[in-house]
Design a protein around this motif. Sequence first.
Motif, PDB file in Angstrom:
ATOM      1  N   ASN A   7      -3.620  -1.721  12.419  1.00 60.11           N
ATOM      2  CA  ASN A   7      -5.006  -1.976  12.802  1.00 60.11           C
ATOM      3  C   ASN A   7      -5.888  -0.772  12.494  1.00 60.11           C
ATOM      4  OD1 ASN A   7      -4.320  -4.499  13.588  1.00 60.11           O
ATOM      5  ND2 ASN A   7      -4.182  -4.002  15.769  1.00 60.11           N
ATOM      6  N   ARG A   8      -5.327   0.398  12.768  1.00 62.98           N
ATOM      7  CA  ARG A   8      -6.098   1.605  12.467  1.00 62.98           C
ATOM      8  C   ARG A   8      -6.406   1.684  10.983  1.00 62.98           C
ATOM      9  NH1 ARG A   8      -3.138   5.592  15.893  1.00 62.98           N
ATOM     10  NH2 ARG A   8      -4.260   5.345  17.852  1.00 62.98           N
ATOM     11  N   ALA A   9      -5.377   1.419  10.200  1.00 67.25           N
ATOM     12  CA  ALA A   9      -5.566   1.491   8.745  1.00 67.25           C
ATOM     13  C   ALA A   9      -6.617   0.485   8.298  1.00 67.25           C
ATOM     14  CB  ALA A   9      -4.242   1.228   8.042  1.00 67.25           C
ATOM     15  N   ARG A  10      -6.549  -0.705   8.926  1.00 64.47           N
ATOM     16  CA  ARG A  10      -7.522  -1.725   8.556  1.00 64.47           C
ATOM     17  C   ARG A  10      -8.940  -1.254   8.906  1.00 64.47           C
ATOM     18  NH1 ARG A  10      -6.817  -6.604  11.866  1.00 64.47           N
ATOM     19  NH2 ARG A  10      -8.329  -5.486  13.144  1.00 64.47           N
ATOM     20  N   GLN A  11      -9.058  -0.741  10.146  1.00 67.50           N
ATOM     21  CA  GLN A  11     -10.356  -0.272  10.596  1.00 67.50           C
ATOM     22  C   GLN A  11     -10.868   0.828   9.669  1.00 67.50           C
ATOM     23  OE1 GLN A  11     -11.846  -1.948  13.210  1.00 67.50           O
ATOM     24  NE2 GLN A  11     -13.553  -0.909  12.224  1.00 67.50           N
ATOM     25  N   ALA A  12      -9.964   1.736   9.296  1.00 67.66           N
ATOM     26  CA  ALA A  12     -10.352   2.849   8.424  1.00 67.66           C
ATOM     27  C   ALA A  12     -10.879   2.320   7.099  1.00 67.66           C
ATOM     28  CB  ALA A  12      -9.167   3.768   8.189  1.00 67.66           C
ATOM     29  N   SER A  13     -10.186   1.278   6.573  1.00 67.73           N
ATOM     30  CA  SER A  13     -10.609   0.786   5.263  1.00 67.73           C
ATOM     31  C   SER A  13     -11.953   0.059   5.365  1.00 67.73           C
ATOM     32  CB  SER A  13      -9.532  -0.095   4.634  1.00 67.73           C
ATOM     33  OG  SER A  13      -9.519  -1.347   5.260  1.00 67.73           O
ATOM     34  N   ILE A  14     -12.165  -0.615   6.522  1.00 73.61           N
ATOM     35  CA  ILE A  14     -13.465  -1.290   6.699  1.00 73.61           C
ATOM     36  C   ILE A  14     -14.578  -0.249   6.763  1.00 73.61           C
ATOM     37  CG2 ILE A  14     -14.864  -2.644   8.305  1.00 73.61           C
ATOM     38  CD1 ILE A  14     -12.238  -4.103   9.065  1.00 73.61           C
ATOM     39  N   THR A  15     -14.345   0.792   7.582  1.00 76.80           N
ATOM     40  CA  THR A  15     -15.336   1.862   7.695  1.00 76.80           C
ATOM     41  C   THR A  15     -15.634   2.448   6.335  1.00 76.80           C
ATOM     42  OG1 THR A  15     -14.259   2.334   9.792  1.00 76.80           O
ATOM     43  CG2 THR A  15     -15.893   3.925   9.033  1.00 76.80           C
ATOM     44  N   GLN A  16     -14.563   2.659   5.603  1.00 81.39           N
ATOM     45  CA  GLN A  16     -14.712   3.219   4.258  1.00 81.39           C
ATOM     46  C   GLN A  16     -15.618   2.354   3.388  1.00 81.39           C
ATOM     47  OE1 GLN A  16     -12.958   6.022   3.186  1.00 81.39           O
ATOM     48  NE2 GLN A  16     -13.977   5.939   1.194  1.00 81.39           N
ATOM     49  N   GLU A  17     -15.363   1.026   3.462  1.00 83.77           N
ATOM     50  CA  GLU A  17     -16.146   0.097   2.653  1.00 83.77           C
ATOM     51  C   GLU A  17     -17.619   0.140   3.026  1.00 83.77           C
ATOM     52  OE1 GLU A  17     -14.848  -4.094   2.354  1.00 83.77           O
ATOM     53  OE2 GLU A  17     -12.851  -3.179   2.040  1.00 83.77           O
ATOM     54  N   ILE A  18     -17.869   0.129   4.369  1.00 81.96           N
ATOM     55  CA  ILE A  18     -19.263   0.157   4.826  1.00 81.96           C
ATOM     56  C   ILE A  18     -19.951   1.408   4.295  1.00 81.96           C
ATOM     57  CG2 ILE A  18     -20.741   0.359   6.873  1.00 81.96           C
ATOM     58  CD1 ILE A  18     -18.709  -1.371   8.343  1.00 81.96           C
ATOM     59  N   LEU A  19     -19.222   2.545   4.431  1.00 82.16           N
ATOM     60  CA  LEU A  19     -19.795   3.809   3.955  1.00 82.16           C
ATOM     61  C   LEU A  19     -20.174   3.715   2.490  1.00 82.16           C
ATOM     62  CD1 LEU A  19     -17.656   6.564   5.676  1.00 82.16           C
ATOM     63  CD2 LEU A  19     -20.097   6.090   5.965  1.00 82.16           C
ATOM     64  N   GLU A  20     -19.249   3.092   1.751  1.00 80.65           N
ATOM     65  CA  GLU A  20     -19.495   2.971   0.294  1.00 80.65           C
ATOM     66  C   GLU A  20     -20.707   2.109   0.026  1.00 80.65           C
ATOM     67  OE1 GLU A  20     -15.749   1.653  -1.224  1.00 80.65           O
ATOM     68  OE2 GLU A  20     -14.897   3.685  -0.956  1.00 80.65           O
ATOM     69  N   VAL A  21     -20.814   0.970   0.755  1.00 82.12           N
ATOM     70  CA  VAL A  21     -21.958   0.069   0.547  1.00 82.12           C
ATOM     71  C   VAL A  21     -23.260   0.781   0.889  1.00 82.12           C
ATOM     72  CG1 VAL A  21     -23.059  -2.047   1.389  1.00 82.12           C
ATOM     73  CG2 VAL A  21     -20.592  -2.009   0.927  1.00 82.12           C
ATOM     74  N   VAL A  22     -23.241   1.463   2.065  1.00 82.82           N
ATOM     75  CA  VAL A  22     -24.453   2.140   2.495  1.00 82.82           C
ATOM     76  C   VAL A  22     -24.848   3.217   1.489  1.00 82.82           C
ATOM     77  CG1 VAL A  22     -25.454   3.624   4.279  1.00 82.82           C
ATOM     78  CG2 VAL A  22     -24.087   1.633   4.915  1.00 82.82           C
ATOM     79  N   ALA A  23     -23.818   3.982   1.059  1.00 79.53           N
ATOM     80  CA  ALA A  23     -24.115   5.056   0.104  1.00 79.53           C
ATOM     81  C   ALA A  23     -24.692   4.480  -1.193  1.00 79.53           C
ATOM     82  CB  ALA A  23     -22.849   5.848  -0.184  1.00 79.53           C
ATOM     83  N   GLY A  24     -24.147   3.316  -1.623  1.00 78.73           N
ATOM     84  CA  GLY A  24     -24.625   2.671  -2.837  1.00 78.73           C
ATOM     85  C   GLY A  24     -26.082   2.231  -2.691  1.00 78.73           C
ATOM     86  N   ALA A  25     -26.395   1.623  -1.498  1.00 68.47           N
ATOM     87  CA  ALA A  25     -27.743   1.151  -1.251  1.00 68.47           C
ATOM     88  C   ALA A  25     -28.742   2.316  -1.256  1.00 68.47           C
ATOM     89  CB  ALA A  25     -27.794   0.410   0.087  1.00 68.47           C
ATOM     90  N   ASP A  26     -28.285   3.441  -0.605  1.00 70.16           N
ATOM     91  CA  ASP A  26     -29.106   4.645  -0.580  1.00 70.16           C
ATOM     92  C   ASP A  26     -29.445   5.128  -1.983  1.00 70.16           C
ATOM     93  OD1 ASP A  26     -29.448   4.794   2.056  1.00 70.16           O
ATOM     94  OD2 ASP A  26     -27.965   6.374   2.439  1.00 70.16           O
ATOM     95  N   ALA A  27     -28.429   5.095  -2.803  1.00 66.91           N
ATOM     96  CA  ALA A  27     -28.611   5.616  -4.161  1.00 66.91           C
ATOM     97  C   ALA A  27     -29.622   4.797  -4.950  1.00 66.91           C
ATOM     98  CB  ALA A  27     -27.266   5.618  -4.883  1.00 66.91           C
ATOM     99  N   LEU A  28     -29.660   3.454  -4.665  1.00 67.87           N
ATOM    100  CA  LEU A  28     -30.577   2.592  -5.392  1.00 67.87           C
ATOM    101  C   LEU A  28     -32.043   2.793  -4.994  1.00 67.87           C
ATOM    102  CD1 LEU A  28     -28.685  -0.814  -5.593  1.00 67.87           C
ATOM    103  CD2 LEU A  28     -29.249   0.755  -7.466  1.00 67.87           C
ATOM    104  N   SER A  29     -32.263   3.069  -3.682  1.00 69.87           N
ATOM    105  CA  SER A  29     -33.649   3.157  -3.223  1.00 69.87           C
ATOM    106  C   SER A  29     -34.356   4.450  -3.640  1.00 69.87           C
ATOM    107  CB  SER A  29     -33.692   3.026  -1.703  1.00 69.87           C
ATOM    108  OG  SER A  29     -32.960   4.075  -1.114  1.00 69.87           O
TER     109      SER A  29
END
Lengths: 295, 145
Positions: free
Chosen positions: A273-295
């Motif tokens: 579960n921890r690993a899953r949570q970590a990977s989800i957090t990772q994904e969100i971070l990546e999405v947010v960082a990507g969105a930031d880069a576009l704006s």
Amino acid sequence: MASRRDIKRRITSVQNTKKITKAMEMVAAARLRRAQQRIESTRPYAIHMMEFIAGLAKYIEVDPERFPLLQQHDEVRRVALMALTADRGLCGAFNSNIVRLAQERMHEYRSQGIEVDLVVVGKKGAGTFRFQNYDIAATYAGITDRPTFLDAQSLAYRAAELYTGRQVDRVVLLFNHFVSAMEQRVTEQTVLPVQEQVVETYTPDSAAPHMDFLFEPRAESILNDLLPSYVEMTVYRALLESTASEHGARMTAMRNASESAGEMIDKLTLAMNRARQASITQEILEVVAGADALS
Amino acid sequence: MADDRHFLRLEVVSPDGPVFAGDVAMVVVPATRGELGILPRHAPMVAQLTIGEMRVKTLDDLWIRLAVSEGFVKVQFDKVIVLADAAEMASEIDVPRAEAALERAKERLDMLRNGRVPEDEEIDHYRETLALKRAKNRLAVVKKG
């Protein structure tokens, strides 16, 4: 950190192991019950036999000189150790306890200049002793799973033969005495010479001393035949006790194994579960960082 | 006579448990020197038994037969205790099983005699001889009935 898939694979494997140990525990529990019943059913025979012996001993002068199985040998030069182990493992310290005691006794006897004949019942014990290069006088396999009186008779016969032939001066049984499924007591019992208190101490109420018995044929020859039967019974009970202990020990060992498997599954699930949570957090971070880069 | 006891209390016990217990009219056991009949009010006695057939007459005048192996019998106060290495009621003997046991014992004794014991097996002569005798006895008792 291990990936989710790795952890998942491990969980499945531990779950399968748990299924096996659980099944073994249940089989052992069923066999234990049967083994206990068998010990119980030997009781009437054993009690009657003791009464017979005690009753007879009242009528005749029991002179140990005339009963080879009662007779103490003047000097103990060679001892036969009969170690009862199991044919199968996965039963905790069941086998190793017996092996250890046998080794201790062997060293003790040897240090006193007494030679030891090692008789091993059960594949596990035989295997260990052979691996450690001990001299084994005889091994018996295939009887501990479901010992029959016939097995006990052949063991007792062998012991009596060695004793009366003066090849050994004492026969000692080492076995696990059944106390409960959780507890097996390693026991040492001298089988031959037949301990004299067997003849002396057991006095049933019904053996009225004034009764005149007829003996067919003679009292002495009956006692002479009863003593081997007594030895057979002693060996039989030890075999049954050992079998019950084996199943008890296996049941406990398997229960512990199932419990640890359960714990391990819990821990692994948490890690997953921890690993899953970590990977989800990772994904969100990546999405947010990507969105930031576009704006 | 004033004594009104006309039956015996019989108990047949083997190492695997009690085989028979009940009130009976007469007991015939295979003693080492021939058959021995025991009726109520028999004198106290201890006798050695050999392998063979034991017969019991019930209170309804029926005969029950048993296959017994070596053992002992004690008679005291109209109580008969039979201790046998093995004992089975004739009606409960499993013939195919006894035959299989007989064959197995014969086979194993043959192996021993010809020195053809398989590597991973150990054969005890004494054990197989006893097994052979018992199987033969069981079958003989069944066939007589």
